[in-house]
Structures are given as C-alpha cells and as structure tokens.
Design a protein around this motif. Sequence first.
Motif, short mmCIF file in Angstrom:
data_model
loop_
_atom_site.label_atom_id
_atom_site.label_comp_id
_atom_site.label_asym_id
_atom_site.label_seq_id
_atom_site.Cartn_x
_atom_site.Cartn_y
_atom_site.Cartn_z
N GLU A 289 0.85 12.88 16.74
CA GLU A 289 -0.30 11.96 16.65
C GLU A 289 -0.48 11.46 15.21
O GLU A 289 -0.65 10.26 14.98
CB GLU A 289 -1.58 12.71 17.10
CG GLU A 289 -2.86 11.93 16.86
CD GLU A 289 -4.13 12.78 17.06
OE1 GLU A 289 -4.11 13.72 17.88
OE2 GLU A 289 -5.14 12.47 16.38
N LEU A 290 -0.42 12.37 14.24
CA LEU A 290 -0.67 12.00 12.84
C LEU A 290 0.44 11.08 12.31
O LEU A 290 0.16 10.14 11.56
CB LEU A 290 -0.77 13.27 11.99
CG LEU A 290 -2.01 14.13 12.25
CD1 LEU A 290 -1.82 15.55 11.71
CD2 LEU A 290 -3.26 13.49 11.64
N ALA A 291 1.67 11.36 12.72
CA ALA A 291 2.78 10.50 12.26
C ALA A 291 2.65 9.11 12.87
O ALA A 291 2.96 8.11 12.23
CB ALA A 291 4.12 11.14 12.64
N ALA A 292 2.15 9.04 14.11
CA ALA A 292 2.04 7.74 14.78
C ALA A 292 0.89 6.91 14.22
O ALA A 292 1.02 5.69 14.08
CB ALA A 292 1.85 7.96 16.29
N ASN A 293 -0.24 7.56 13.88
CA ASN A 293 -1.38 6.73 13.48
C ASN A 293 -1.62 6.70 11.97
O ASN A 293 -2.52 6.01 11.49
CB ASN A 293 -2.66 7.12 14.25
CG ASN A 293 -3.21 8.49 13.86
OD1 ASN A 293 -2.83 9.06 12.85
ND2 ASN A 293 -4.11 9.01 14.67
N GLY A 294 -0.82 7.46 11.21
CA GLY A 294 -0.93 7.40 9.75
C GLY A 294 -2.22 7.99 9.20
O GLY A 294 -2.57 7.76 8.04
N SER A 295 -2.92 8.76 10.00
CA SER A 295 -4.19 9.37 9.58
C SER A 295 -3.97 10.31 8.39
O SER A 295 -2.94 10.98 8.29
CB SER A 295 -4.75 10.17 10.77
OG SER A 295 -5.83 10.97 10.38
N LEU A 296 -4.94 10.35 7.49
CA LEU A 296 -4.94 11.41 6.49
C LEU A 296 -5.18 12.74 7.20
O LEU A 296 -5.84 12.78 8.24
CB LEU A 296 -6.05 11.20 5.47
CG LEU A 296 -5.83 10.10 4.43
CD1 LEU A 296 -7.12 9.88 3.65
CD2 LEU A 296 -4.69 10.47 3.47
N VAL A 297 -4.66 13.81 6.63
CA VAL A 297 -4.92 15.13 7.20
C VAL A 297 -5.19 16.10 6.06
O VAL A 297 -4.61 16.00 4.98
CB VAL A 297 -3.75 15.58 8.12
CG1 VAL A 297 -2.43 15.61 7.39
CG2 VAL A 297 -4.04 16.94 8.76
#
Length: 310
Positions: free
Chosen positions: A273-281
Amino acid sequence: MGQHQKLKTFDTSSDDRPGLDELVPSRYAVRVGEIEALVVSDGIIWIPAVAMATNADPASRSAWLGDRFLPPDRLDWALNAFVLRSGSQTILIDSGLGGEYSGYPRAGQFVHRLAAAGVDLASVTDVVLTHMHFDHVGGLLVDGVKEQLRPDLRVHVSAAEAKFWENPDFSRTAIPPEFAEVIRRASMQFLEEYRSHLCTFEEEQGVAPGVVVTRTGGHTPGHSVIRVTSGGERLMFAGDALLPASFDHPEWHNGFEHDPEEATRVRLRLMQELAANGSLVVSTHMPFPSVGRVAAEGKLFRWVPAWWDY
Ligand SMILES: [Zn+2]
C-alpha cells in the motif's frame, strides 16, 4: 549574530525546562496538509539480535547486521512516539517505555521531551494505542502523568487488544517467561488505570478530522495503524508492523510477534500500500526521526528516509 548570542542557544542555566540542553535532536515536526505531526523520541531500547529474526538462519542474520555495521549480538532499537494536532484535538500515539524498567536506561524520555516540545499533557484530548506492549503504554504509567491528563481523555484501542491483555498468550512469541511477566504486568496496570477512558473499536475508528485508526492484528491481535490524510497528503504511523529488517526480509519473524505468520502478511500488505500511494510512514522502531517512504523493488522493499525539512 555574535558568538555570545550563538552560545546562548544552548544555555539552559536560566531556564529549568528539561530537555533543552540535548544536543542530539529528539523531536521532528512534519505537516500533513492541515494536520501538524511531531515524532518524539522516547530514547533507545535494545533486543537480542536473535529476537529480530527468530526463523532466520544465523548466517543470514549476521550478514544483515554486518552489512549495516551493527554488532552481531544485540540490536539497539529506536523508540518513537507521535503527536498529532488536528482541528481542536491533540492526539498522542503511543507513549514510549516509561520509567520502570532498569534494563533500558536510555529510554523513558517521552514525557519530559513532550514538555520540552511545548506539548502540555493537560491539552491532550486523545490517546491512540497501536498496541499494549510496555514500550508503547509505559509513558502513561509514569508517576504523575495520569493526574495531569484530562478527566475526559479518550484512549482509542482496538477491542481485540484490550481483550487480549486480560489473559495474554505468549506461546507463539520468543519472549522469555520472566520478560513476558513484565510485559503482562504493564498491560494489566494500564487496563486498570485507564479502563474508564477506553474507547474501543472493532476494525476502524475515526479519531479526528483526517485521522483514522485501523486494526491490523499480527504483532498483537489488536495491533493497529493510524492513517493521517489531509489536503491530498498522507502519512501512516505503522507502530510495530514495520521493523528495521522488514524491508529486506519481510518473512523474518520478530520474537515479540504474537502471531508471526500474520505479522508477515500484515507488513507485506502495508508495504505494498505504501509503495503504491507514496505515503509518508513513521514507525516505532525505525531510527529517529523514522520519517520515510517505502519503495518496491520486485518482491522486495526499500526504506527511503525523508529528507529533513526546515
Ligand atoms: Zn514495540
């Protein structure tokens, strides 16, 4: 600016606010649209190297550590907590280790660092817990903290998590029994002291505008992550779902996971999910300030630290 004025920046002699004389930064602010976020370091804890990958063969575990210039036997682990300001709400996410555990003299800094950051405990409207391990609830058990918190404080935690710690099962972990006892006692004390504040949820709960907590399970049955969304920007606080070795070795079981196979499925899903949407984590145990993104490379993932912004 003269030399004297420069030095004055570090001079705390006329000011007894704690934490101002720390030369290594312990807080890092990020904006997510309209929402202000602050990573606050609770300090450093450590785990035996074997506990970071209980199902790995010793050679590949040693290689991973060696490649990072880390000692082979024990791994220093960052311990980060998080603060959000959304609308009129001030939200603490986890609280660090607190002060009761003598094996970790470098942790337990959250409460005074929060004060040094200008966050008054009396202004906190909500606490969100990723889970109830002692390195996440301990700061709320420090003497005098509960008394400073508001009587109408809401503590958001998944119902599965609260239920689990009534009678916890450590059988799938690699936690030594005496250590499990310490963890069990901290969660019991937390439930006793904060029971009347609990706002439990089954799968998902909105906490504030743009702030949603969602149960993932895995690390613990009620482990949850927090997604922050505002003005087209995103950030996820991933708690213990993403650990330092998760990107290279998502299949490695951490010894503190109560369901290690599910924990692996959870981190794979979150990293995709994070790789797909580029969200900060931000995650609890990544090195401070623990702000970055996840890139996908074939079946593997890569941690991409955010560039510090001033
Ligand atoms: Zn943890």
